[in-house]
Every structure is written in C-alpha cells, then in structure tokens.
Design a protein around this motif. Structure first.
Motif, mmCIF file in Angstrom:
data_model
loop_
_atom_site.group_PDB
_atom_site.id
_atom_site.type_symbol
_atom_site.label_atom_id
_atom_site.label_comp_id
_atom_site.label_asym_id
_atom_site.label_seq_id
_atom_site.Cartn_x
_atom_site.Cartn_y
_atom_site.Cartn_z
ATOM 1 N N PHE A 19 0.838 -1.199 0.000
ATOM 2 C CA PHE A 19 0.000 0.000 0.000
ATOM 3 C C PHE A 19 0.875 1.253 0.000
ATOM 4 O O PHE A 19 0.597 2.212 -0.725
ATOM 5 C CB PHE A 19 -0.921 -0.001 1.215
ATOM 6 C CG PHE A 19 -1.970 1.067 1.200
ATOM 7 C CD1 PHE A 19 -3.215 0.826 0.648
ATOM 8 C CD2 PHE A 19 -1.710 2.326 1.734
ATOM 9 C CE1 PHE A 19 -4.191 1.813 0.624
ATOM 10 C CE2 PHE A 19 -2.671 3.322 1.711
ATOM 11 C CZ PHE A 19 -3.925 3.071 1.154
ATOM 12 N N GLU A 20 1.918 1.243 0.814
ATOM 13 C CA GLU A 20 2.817 2.402 0.890
ATOM 14 C C GLU A 20 3.549 2.619 -0.424
ATOM 15 O O GLU A 20 3.713 3.757 -0.877
ATOM 16 C CB GLU A 20 3.825 2.190 2.034
ATOM 17 C CG GLU A 20 4.630 3.423 2.396
ATOM 18 C CD GLU A 20 3.782 4.515 3.034
ATOM 19 O OE1 GLU A 20 4.173 5.691 2.932
ATOM 20 O OE2 GLU A 20 2.733 4.186 3.622
ATOM 21 N N ILE A 21 3.999 1.537 -1.054
ATOM 22 C CA ILE A 21 4.697 1.642 -2.337
ATOM 23 C C ILE A 21 3.744 2.129 -3.432
ATOM 24 O O ILE A 21 4.126 2.905 -4.308
ATOM 25 C CB ILE A 21 5.312 0.278 -2.728
ATOM 26 C CG1 ILE A 21 6.442 -0.085 -1.764
ATOM 27 C CG2 ILE A 21 5.840 0.298 -4.164
ATOM 28 C CD1 ILE A 21 6.941 -1.505 -1.914
ATOM 29 N N GLY A 22 2.476 1.703 -3.367
ATOM 30 C CA GLY A 22 1.523 2.023 -4.422
ATOM 31 C C GLY A 22 0.896 3.388 -4.320
ATOM 32 O O GLY A 22 0.463 3.950 -5.335
ATOM 33 N N LYS A 23 0.843 3.968 -3.131
ATOM 34 C CA LYS A 23 0.131 5.247 -2.999
ATOM 35 C C LYS A 23 0.953 6.392 -3.589
ATOM 36 O O LYS A 23 2.191 6.366 -3.576
ATOM 37 C CB LYS A 23 -0.195 5.514 -1.529
ATOM 38 C CG LYS A 23 0.968 5.968 -0.674
ATOM 39 C CD LYS A 23 0.513 6.262 0.742
ATOM 40 C CE LYS A 23 1.641 6.857 1.586
ATOM 41 N NZ LYS A 23 1.205 7.133 2.963
ATOM 42 N N PRO A 24 0.291 7.407 -4.133
ATOM 43 C CA PRO A 24 1.010 8.556 -4.690
ATOM 44 C C PRO A 24 1.604 9.426 -3.591
ATOM 45 O O PRO A 24 1.189 9.367 -2.437
ATOM 46 C CB PRO A 24 -0.093 9.311 -5.449
ATOM 47 C CG PRO A 24 -1.356 8.919 -4.768
ATOM 48 C CD PRO A 24 -1.158 7.510 -4.298
ATOM 49 N N GLY A 25 2.594 10.216 -3.961
ATOM 50 C CA GLY A 25 3.199 11.132 -3.005
ATOM 51 C C GLY A 25 4.372 10.518 -2.275
ATOM 52 O O GLY A 25 4.977 9.531 -2.712
ATOM 53 N N ALA A 26 4.703 11.109 -1.108
ATOM 54 C CA ALA A 26 5.884 10.680 -0.342
ATOM 55 C C ALA A 26 5.695 9.272 0.197
ATOM 56 O O ALA A 26 4.612 8.890 0.623
ATOM 57 C CB ALA A 26 6.124 11.650 0.809
ATOM 58 N N LYS A 27 6.776 8.509 0.163
ATOM 59 C CA LYS A 27 6.756 7.126 0.632
ATOM 60 C C LYS A 27 7.450 7.037 1.994
ATOM 61 O O LYS A 27 8.374 7.780 2.303
ATOM 62 C CB LYS A 27 7.474 6.212 -0.370
ATOM 63 C CG LYS A 27 6.926 6.281 -1.807
ATOM 64 C CD LYS A 27 5.537 5.696 -1.914
ATOM 65 C CE LYS A 27 5.117 5.468 -3.365
ATOM 66 N NZ LYS A 27 5.036 6.697 -4.147
ATOM 67 N N ASN A 28 6.996 6.106 2.816
ATOM 68 C CA ASN A 28 7.575 5.913 4.148
ATOM 69 C C ASN A 28 7.862 4.428 4.360
ATOM 70 O O ASN A 28 7.579 3.868 5.408
ATOM 71 C CB ASN A 28 6.599 6.438 5.206
ATOM 72 C CG ASN A 28 7.276 6.712 6.529
ATOM 73 O OD1 ASN A 28 8.493 6.950 6.582
ATOM 74 N ND2 ASN A 28 6.517 6.667 7.598
ATOM 75 N N VAL A 29 8.427 3.808 3.321
ATOM 76 C CA VAL A 29 8.609 2.359 3.308
ATOM 77 C C VAL A 29 9.583 1.905 4.390
ATOM 78 O O VAL A 29 9.358 0.900 5.070
ATOM 79 C CB VAL A 29 9.103 1.901 1.915
ATOM 80 C CG1 VAL A 29 9.355 0.399 1.915
ATOM 81 C CG2 VAL A 29 8.090 2.267 0.843
ATOM 82 N N SER A 30 10.674 2.645 4.561
ATOM 83 C CA SER A 30 11.698 2.229 5.522
ATOM 84 C C SER A 30 11.149 2.163 6.943
ATOM 85 O O SER A 30 11.467 1.239 7.703
ATOM 86 C CB SER A 30 12.888 3.191 5.463
ATOM 87 O OG SER A 30 13.910 2.755 6.333
ATOM 88 N N SER A 31 10.304 3.127 7.319
ATOM 89 C CA SER A 31 9.732 3.135 8.670
ATOM 90 C C SER A 31 8.795 1.943 8.875
ATOM 91 O O SER A 31 8.815 1.295 9.935
ATOM 92 C CB SER A 31 8.965 4.444 8.905
ATOM 93 O OG SER A 31 9.837 5.541 8.838
ATOM 94 N N ILE A 32 7.982 1.648 7.872
ATOM 95 C CA ILE A 32 7.062 0.511 7.979
ATOM 96 C C ILE A 32 7.845 -0.800 8.059
ATOM 97 O O ILE A 32 7.509 -1.690 8.846
ATOM 98 C CB ILE A 32 6.090 0.508 6.789
ATOM 99 C CG1 ILE A 32 5.136 1.686 6.900
ATOM 100 C CG2 ILE A 32 5.308 -0.803 6.720
ATOM 101 C CD1 ILE A 32 4.186 1.831 5.743
ATOM 102 N N PHE A 33 8.912 -0.905 7.241
ATOM 103 C CA PHE A 33 9.732 -2.123 7.285
ATOM 104 C C PHE A 33 10.375 -2.299 8.661
ATOM 105 O O PHE A 33 10.383 -3.410 9.215
ATOM 106 C CB PHE A 33 10.814 -2.051 6.208
ATOM 107 C CG PHE A 33 11.740 -3.229 6.199
ATOM 108 C CD1 PHE A 33 11.359 -4.440 5.626
ATOM 109 C CD2 PHE A 33 13.001 -3.146 6.784
ATOM 110 C CE1 PHE A 33 12.199 -5.533 5.634
ATOM 111 C CE2 PHE A 33 13.854 -4.236 6.797
ATOM 112 C CZ PHE A 33 13.454 -5.429 6.215
ATOM 113 N N SER A 34 10.901 -1.209 9.237
ATOM 114 C CA SER A 34 11.566 -1.289 10.543
ATOM 115 C C SER A 34 10.567 -1.654 11.646
ATOM 116 O O SER A 34 10.868 -2.477 12.519
ATOM 117 C CB SER A 34 12.247 0.044 10.866
ATOM 118 O OG SER A 34 13.247 0.340 9.914
#
Length: 455
Positions: A19-34
C-alpha cells in the motif's frame, strides 16, 4: 498450529508495504519495514516462550504418541519452534521483496528451497541418527538458508527498506490493530484444520492422522502452484486500491479467482482420476482412508482457491474487522460440526464433507462482504468465475467418467484429461476479449518463429 501467527503477520506486512509503495506522493517504506521487524522479533520471542511451556506440556501429556517415540517427538517440537521463530523474523524480508514485485528472486529461492528439501530425503537414508530428529535438524538448516538469502538480497538490491532503530507508537497501534483482526481470521483457518486433526487423533489415533497428512501433502503440493500465482497478483490488487483504480482492481480480483481455479483444475483433474494408481506407486502400501481423504480434500481446495483474491481485496481496504469476524466464525464451525459428525457416524473422512460445506458458506460470506467493501459487481463475478468454472468442472467430470470405463492406462488417461480440460477452458472459460488476446499472442509468437527460421 502456531502457523496462524506467521500467516497473519505476513499478510499484514505485505499489505502495509504494498500500500505504501503504491500510494502517490511521499513514501515511508523504511519506517514501515523497521516497525514490521520490531513486531516480528517480539512475536518470535513470545512464540518460543509459549511453545516451551504450554506447548511442551501439551505434547508430553495430551497427545497420543507411542512412549518409545516421545523423546524424538520432543526433539522435533524444539526444532520446530526454532524453525518457526526464524520464519517469523524472515517475514518482513519476504514481504518487501514481494511488495516490490521482485518475482524472479522469489521464484529462484522457492526452487532452491524445494531442491534442498529433496536433498534432505536422500540424506535421511545416508546418515544413521534418528530419522525424525534428523529431519527436524535438516529442515531448520533449510529455513535458515532461505532466511539468509532473502536478507542478503534485500540489503543489496531493495532500496528504501533498511532496518533501523525506529519506533512509532501510532504506526505500531495501527499495524497491531490490523494484525489483531487478521490474527483472528488466521486462527480460525488453522483451528478449522488442525483442530480437526486433533479430533481425529483423539478418536482414531496416529494412523488416521497419517492418512490425512498424506492427503494434505498432495493437496498442498498442487495448491502451491495457485498460491504462487496469487502471490504475483496480490501486490497489484493492493496497489490498485492505493491508487484508487477500483475498476482495475475489480478485474484483477475476477481474473485472479478464475485463473486460480483453471490452473488448479488442470492439476487436480488427472490426480482425481488416477488417485488409486498414484498413491499405490508413491507409497506401495496405501493407508486406510487415504484415498477418500485425498479425493474430498482436492475438491475442497478447488472451492477455496476462488476465495484468495477476495481475501486480498478485503486486506487492501484495511477494513477487515467485519470480514474476519464473520468468515472466522464460519470457519470455526468446522470443529463442533466435525465433532458431531464423528460422534454420530464414526467415519473419519466425513469431516472433509463438513469442511466442504464450511468452505461454500465462507465463500458466500466473502462475496457479500467484499461487495460492500470495494463495490465489486457480484453478478459479473458469479458469471465469470462460478458460472464458467462450474461448467468446465462438470464437463471434465463427465469426460473423466467416460475415460474411467475405457481403461486406457495412467499416462494416456492423464494426457487426455489435461488436453480436454485445456480445451474446455478455452471454449467455456474465456470471454471474447481473452480469446482475442491469446490469438494475438499466438500470431506474435508464430511471426517471431518464422522470422528466426527465415534468417
């Protein structure tokens, strides 16, 4: 039985990352992964503590295990707990790779995993220690190798997903709330299967458990093809929802359910037709009830495979409380209903009839709930998936019935069944748009082949 934790966390982690990768705009993938890594480490520690206390007591005092094999069973239980802890910690690595749709590495690691498990079989005959304990040790080694492979690949090739010291209380609450309801659903799935396994153990002992386990092993092997197909579709379903491309999401859900059924039917049809010969060739001596268990379980997974895209669609919305409550409650009916059937009739394979009825009820519930969540056109789904799939299944059953009376031999029966199933799928399973797309691909391939040979 504790596999429900792994399934729940895996689904939740893949959903949040995709969901984070797919949504437009700024991504917060690293925080979700951690945060995912932190949660999985906590759960791994909790599982080990629970297993080495309550779990060990249950194995030693409640299960029907021959006294002379209790020591080996305890060793396998300890090794299984360690294996499970490693598997839990590896979930975020697996999830980030799938969310980024790096299916090539996923495929290669799966091939290595299966190959190493095949090597285990040969090593069991070469080494002299207790075979059951040796199997547990070698399985742990394979799981650890897979974990290291995913970890190394993520560090080298997946950007924006580095594990760091990070804690976000709000994100933790959101993920755990989602996971909590997901956990309930997965507990229901596991208990509906493993709870029945315990009932069979209490009523009939390990021999019937072995017969059911053999049938499940075959069904899991066949169903793995569909599961891997679904793994490739899941990120696209979640990302299309994140991008608010609902029409594309509807198509993915319908096509995913339909092709899941087609692929599984191609594999299941020849097995159902030749189940006696396959089990006799594989086992030599076939345990009682194995054939009836296998036939009914294969029918059950054909029903269940249609539900996978619906589950992913519900997961994508994040609103899973009602879905998991109702579907989970329906699945848990399997245990009391199976107990009642065993008490009344005393036939072990009757529990699979119960499972089939429960699967049909669960599919109806999923359709009604998902219809409200993503406004999927229900008539279109029923026509394209249930209608087309039902027509093909009836045709294949009738053809198999005719072949059964001819006694043409295993190889010819299998080839004819597969060919007829493919033909039925092409005629009855595909709409005009799909047939046109396949025709265009055939023309393209033919043109390329002719061009190569005329050069």
């Amino acid at each position: 039985m504790l596999g429900f934790l792994n399934s729940a966390m895996s689904s939740a982690t893949q959903r949040f990352l995709a969901f984070e990768i797919g949504k437009p705009g700024a991504k917060n993938v690293s925080s979700i992964f951690s945060m995912s890594m932190n949660i999985h480490i906590i759960i791994a520690i909790f599982v080990c503590l629970l297993g080495e206390t309550v779990g060990l007591w249950f194995v030693q005092t409640q299960m029907t295990i021959p006294v002379e094999r209790l020591h080996a069973a305890e060793w396998v239980f300890h090794l299984s707990l360690i294996s499970f802890a490693v598997t839990i910690v590896s979930v975020p690595y697996n999830a980030i790779i799938i969310a980024n749709e790096r299916m090539s590495i996923f495929a290669w690691v799966s091939i290595v995993d299966v190959t190493l498990k095949l090597v285990i079989v040969f090593m069991l005959g070469l080494l002299s220690m207790d075979k059951l304990i040796l199997y547990g040790v070698l399985t742990l080694c394979v799981i650890f190798i897979v974990f290291l492979t995913y970890s190394i690949y993520r560090n080298l090739y997946v950007e924006g997903a580095k594990f760091k010291r990070f804690w976000d209380q709000e994100l933790f609450k959101t993920m755990m709330s989602y996971t909590g309801w997901n956990l309930w659903g997965n507990i229901a799935v596991v208990m509906s299967g493993q709870g029945v396994n315990v009932l069979l153990n209490l009523y009939f002992g390990p021999a019937v458990n072995a017969a059911r386990a053999i049938a499940l092993q075959v069904s899991v092997a066949l169903n793995s093809f569909v599961q891997n197909l679904q793994v490739a579709i899941n990120p696209q379903i979640i990302k299309s929802y994140a991008e608010n491309d609902i029409n594309y999401m509807h198509r993915l859900v319908c096509y995913g359910a339909k092709y899941n059924f087609f692929v599984l039917l191609l594999l299941v049809a020849p097995v159902l037709m030749n189940v006696d010969n396959i089990l006799l060739f594989w086992l030599g001596s076939v345990p009682e009830h194995t054939i009836s268990f296998l036939q009914l379980i294969l029918i059950n997974i054909l029903i269940d495979c249609v539900s996978s895209p619906l589950m992913t669609a519900a997961q994508a919305t994040g609103r899973i409380r009602l879905y998991q409550s109702i579907v989970g409650g329906i699945l848990l009916l399997n245990i009391p209903m199976s107990y009642l059937i065993l008490d009344l009739y005393g036939q072990p394979h009757f529990v699979v009839f119960v499972a089939i009825c429960i699967s049909i009820l669960a599919l109806i519930a999923r359709l009604l709930i998902v219809k409200n969540l993503i406004l999927i056109p229900l008539k279109s789904f029923l026509r394209e998936v249930v209608g087309r799939g039902g027509i093909i299944a009836i045709n294949v059953y009738g053809f198999s019935y005719l072949l059964d009376g001819l006694d043409l031999g295993f190889i010819l029966d299998t080839l004819l069944t597969v060919c007829f199933t493919l033909l039925s799928i092409l005629i009855f399973g595909l709409d005009s748009e799909e047939k046109s797309a396949i025709a265009k691909q055939i023309v393209v391939i033919r043109t390329r082949v002719l061009a190569r040979y005329t050069q």
